[in-house]
Enzyme design. Structure first.
Site, PDB file in Angstrom:
ATOM      1  N   GLU A 160       0.838  -1.211   0.000  1.00 26.94           N
ATOM      2  CA  GLU A 160       0.000   0.000   0.000  1.00 26.94           C
ATOM      3  C   GLU A 160       0.871   1.258   0.000  1.00 26.94           C
ATOM      4  OE1 GLU A 160      -3.070  -0.103  -0.517  1.00 26.94           O
ATOM      5  OE2 GLU A 160      -3.853  -2.004   0.215  1.00 26.94           O
ATOM      6  N   ASP A 290      -4.962  -9.488  -8.114  1.00 28.12           N
ATOM      7  CA  ASP A 290      -5.189  -8.560  -9.233  1.00 28.12           C
ATOM      8  C   ASP A 290      -3.953  -7.886  -9.831  1.00 28.12           C
ATOM      9  OD1 ASP A 290      -4.997  -7.166  -6.835  1.00 28.12           O
ATOM     10  OD2 ASP A 290      -6.964  -6.231  -6.938  1.00 28.12           O
ATOM     11  N   GLU A 426     -19.828  -4.998  -4.096  1.00 27.08           N
ATOM     12  CA  GLU A 426     -18.472  -5.521  -3.909  1.00 27.08           C
ATOM     13  C   GLU A 426     -18.325  -6.933  -4.499  1.00 27.08           C
ATOM     14  OE1 GLU A 426     -15.847  -4.051  -3.040  1.00 27.08           O
ATOM     15  OE2 GLU A 426     -14.500  -5.365  -1.932  1.00 27.08           O
ATOM     16  N   GLU A 502     -12.388   0.300 -10.087  1.00 28.00           N
ATOM     17  CA  GLU A 502     -12.064  -0.679 -11.137  1.00 28.00           C
ATOM     18  C   GLU A 502     -12.972  -0.603 -12.363  1.00 28.00           C
ATOM     19  OE1 GLU A 502     -12.249  -1.475  -7.865  1.00 28.00           O
ATOM     20  OE2 GLU A 502     -10.115  -1.767  -7.427  1.00 28.00           O
TER      21      GLU A 502
HETATM   22  C1  DMJ Z   1      -6.545   0.318  -5.081  1.00 26.83           C
HETATM   23  O1  DMJ Z   1      -5.845   0.709  -3.948  1.00 26.83           O
HETATM   24  C2  DMJ Z   1      -5.606  -0.325  -6.058  1.00 26.83           C
HETATM   25  O2  DMJ Z   1      -6.197  -0.265  -7.306  1.00 26.83           O
HETATM   26  C3  DMJ Z   1      -5.262  -1.742  -5.713  1.00 26.83           C
HETATM   27  O3  DMJ Z   1      -4.503  -2.385  -6.719  1.00 26.83           O
HETATM   28  C4  DMJ Z   1      -6.479  -2.586  -5.423  1.00 26.83           C
HETATM   29  N1  DMJ Z   1      -7.669  -1.832  -5.354  1.00 26.83           N
HETATM   30  C5  DMJ Z   1      -7.695  -0.579  -4.675  1.00 26.83           C
HETATM   31  C6  DMJ Z   1      -9.008   0.132  -4.889  1.00 26.83           C
HETATM   32  O4  DMJ Z   1     -10.090  -0.683  -4.985  1.00 26.83           O
END
Ligand code: DMJ
Length: 610
Positions: A160, A290, A426, A502
């Protein structure tokens, strides 16, 4: 891995920096700093003003510019509320007007917003932020006890912190040329680097940036261990710092080794940080996985399409996603991507909001790549990967990726358009082999590739499965229903909308890659729903339930709403292409980094093959 070029590349990677070059560093690095433009070459040229109706080339251009201006106003509202009630903290609680420190207490909303401010031409906000960046203390953790997605508050969460703070600083540097942003980015990258001190070079979950201590666990999830390559690679390019390069390079080598050992397929979700190999056979492009998949393609693009290992890993991964994770529902023919477990690829049939970045990734790949399997040697693949290879070799891969992108993006949009709130949940459970009274009901969903094969063998009549016109159906069912059927073909499993980006991200990429205006209209409807359902007196609030209107608000305004959701909406509506997809690569937090090629000196210094 599968081509001669790759083994050459990998051998060279392991070659150590030659000692004889050290004596030349001083002289040559001086030349490098004089000769290599660090940011000026990247600066886009845009105007901040909305044209009057007379100035705009058409009434349509005028309409979209006014819509972009409304998004800019939304950003001002959200950031203004943050500054007023949560300045000096990470995020705003937009109902109670209180602050929270949940990402180290270093002002995450401000760092995540820097490049959005630049793109929107919000110069006062940007100028106010620079001194805060200059004096920022990345060594002192100030998390509010009990807040944030983890409990070990003395550690900065590596992933993060990298995608939000480091990505934010690097992107704002690339867009503005302000050297303080790069200096602080390099400081932060160095403070996070103890996380890479594992046997595999894959990063640990957290690092204490004051003591250099790291979290002990040697397990990690794919998204968190394999989504830092873009940031460290661009930091290396912009600063000339070899340590930054080595960190990214080691992560890539470990992934390439794992792909070689597994002989194809996509990377599973759970990893061991010592041996650098997966520990499960769970597969997903959603939560916990992801951005790991995203960075395979984007690393190749960022480095001017030179990093062939990442391209091959991307192609092999996508072969498996397309043939094993994509399903289509029985009535509406909704294409969805789900997660699977075990070697039998047992599907959960959940479709997550987080997975809705994936159509954008496929579209980006189809737009920027030749997309052929010609360079892959099938004799080096395991039997399942070879089956996937042979199956997909019958198709024009670019068209197939683009079709999957369109079908998935359409489903992601419908998850919004079906809801009374106009905002997407979600998680939904999609219709599949539904059991009624002990028997499998007639209306079964199926693997998309099987439906596509039937369509191909049947003479390709009508639209490819998953495509064709689809209309929203207002969702009125109780969320807890167990049989996924009815006219919707899904039930809502988790009703929240966390202001996530997204779906908008994919809609934006679909617009830029197809120029079909329907994507902009869909995006506009979503922005209107955000304004209607989530706006508060000081900002925007996540929703507890999207299945009702007005939606039930929660006291939460995540920083990615400013970094991603509003940025992608703004770029979607803006007529000018501020961030051309062949010149910029968005990190997973929507921070654009410029495409570059290594200079000869950098190749020499970092040990990159010529
Ligand atoms: C974001 O912090 C980034 O896109 C991360 O890769 C996963 N998703 C969150 C937001 O949903």
């Amino acid at each position: 891995m599968f081509a001669q070029a790759v083994s050459t590349l990998r051998r060279s990677r392991s070659t150590r920096y030659v000692a004889a070059a050290v004596s030349a560093i001083f002289v040559v690095s001086t030349l490098y700093y004089v000769q290599v433009p660090h940011s000026g070459e990247y600066l886009p040229h845009w105007s901040d003003s909305v044209p009057t109706q007379d100035q705009a080339s058409s009434s349509s251009d005028y309409l979209w510019d006014t819509r972009a201006a409304q998004v800019k106003q939304a950003f001002r509202h959200a950031y203004g509320g943050y500054k007023r009630y949560a300045s000096g903290y990470d995020e705003l609680r937009p109902l109670s007007n209180t602050p929270v420190n949940n990402f180290n207490g270093w002002n995450v909303s401000m760092y995540d917003s820097l490049d959005t401010m630049i793109l929107m031409g919000l110069w006062d906000e940007f100028a106010d932020a620079l001194p805060v960046v200059q004096h920022g203390d990345f060594r002192t953790m100030r998390n509010t006890p009990g807040q944030g997605p983890w409990t070990r508050s003395q550690y900065a969460p590596f992933f993060e912190t990298a995608i939000r703070y480091l990505g934010g600083l690097l992107s704002a540097y690339a867009l503005s040329g302000e050297s303080i942003l790069l200096d602080r980015a390099s400081d932060l990258a160095a403070l996070l680097e103890p996380a890479f001190n594992t046997q595999s070079g894959l990063p640990r979950f957290g690092v204490n940036t004051n003591t250099t201590a790291t979290t002990a666990a040697l397990s990690g999830i794919f998204a968190e261990v394999a989504s830092c390559q873009l940031e460290w690679t661009y930091a290396a390019h912009a600063t000339g710092n070899k340590s930054h390069y080595d960190r990214a390079s080691r992560v890539i080598s470990t992934l390439a080794d794992a792909m070689e050992e597994r002989q194809g397929g996509m990377f599973p979700t759970h990893w061991h940080l010592s041996n650098g190999l997966p520990t499960s056979e769970s597969r997903s492009v959603g939560a916990a996985a992801d951005s790991g998949h995203e960075y395979l393609l984007k690393q190749y693009l960022l480095t001017g399409k030179t990093d062939i290992e990442n391209l091959e890993m991307y192609l092999l991964s996508m072969n498996e996603v397309l043939t094993r994770l994509l399903y289509i529902t029985p009535e509406r023919g909704l294409l969805y991507v789900t997660e699977t477990s075990g070697k039998a690829f047992t599907a959960s049939h959940n479709f997550e909001h987080l997975a809705c970045f994936f159509p954008g990734l496929l579209a980006l790949g189809a737009h920027t790549l030749d997309l052929t399997l010609a360079d892959i040697d099938p004799s080096r693949l395991n039997p399942e990967a070879r089956r996937q290879y042979e199956l997909l070799s019958k198709y024009d891969l670019k068209s197939l990726h683009m079709a999957a992108a369109e079908g998935l993006a359409t489903s992601c949009w419908l998850m919004y358009a079906d809801q009374p709130s106009g905002l997407g949940p979600e998680v939904v459970a999609m219709a599949h082999d539904t059991h009624v009274g002990g028997k499998v009901a007639d209306r079964q969903g199926k693997l998309w590739i099987e439906a596509v094969e039937e369509w191909r063998k049947g003479g390709k009549h009508g639209p490819l499965p998953g495509l064709g016109e689809k209309k929203p159906i207002m969702y009125t069912r109780p969320e807890k229903s167990t049989i996924a059927g009815g006219p919707w073909d899904y039930v809502v499993r988790r009703t929240e909308y966390f202001l996530r980006p997204e779906t908008i991200e994919s809609i934006y990429i679909m617009w830029r890659t197809t120029e079909n205006p329907v994507w902009r209209e869909r995006g506009w409807a979503i922005f209107e729903a955000i304004e209607r359902e989530t706006k508060t007196a000081s900002g925007y609030a996540s929703l507890k339930k999207v299945t009702q209107s007005p939606g039930l608000q929660m006291d939460d305004q995540p920083s990615y709403f400013l970094a991603e959701t509003l940025k992608y909406l703004y770029l979607l509506f803006k007529n000018e292409d501020l961030v051309p997809l062949d010149k910029w690569v968005f990190n997973t937090e929507a921070h654009p980094l410029p495409v570059f090629t290594w200079s000869d000196w950098q190749k020499h210094k970092f040990g990159i093959p010529r």
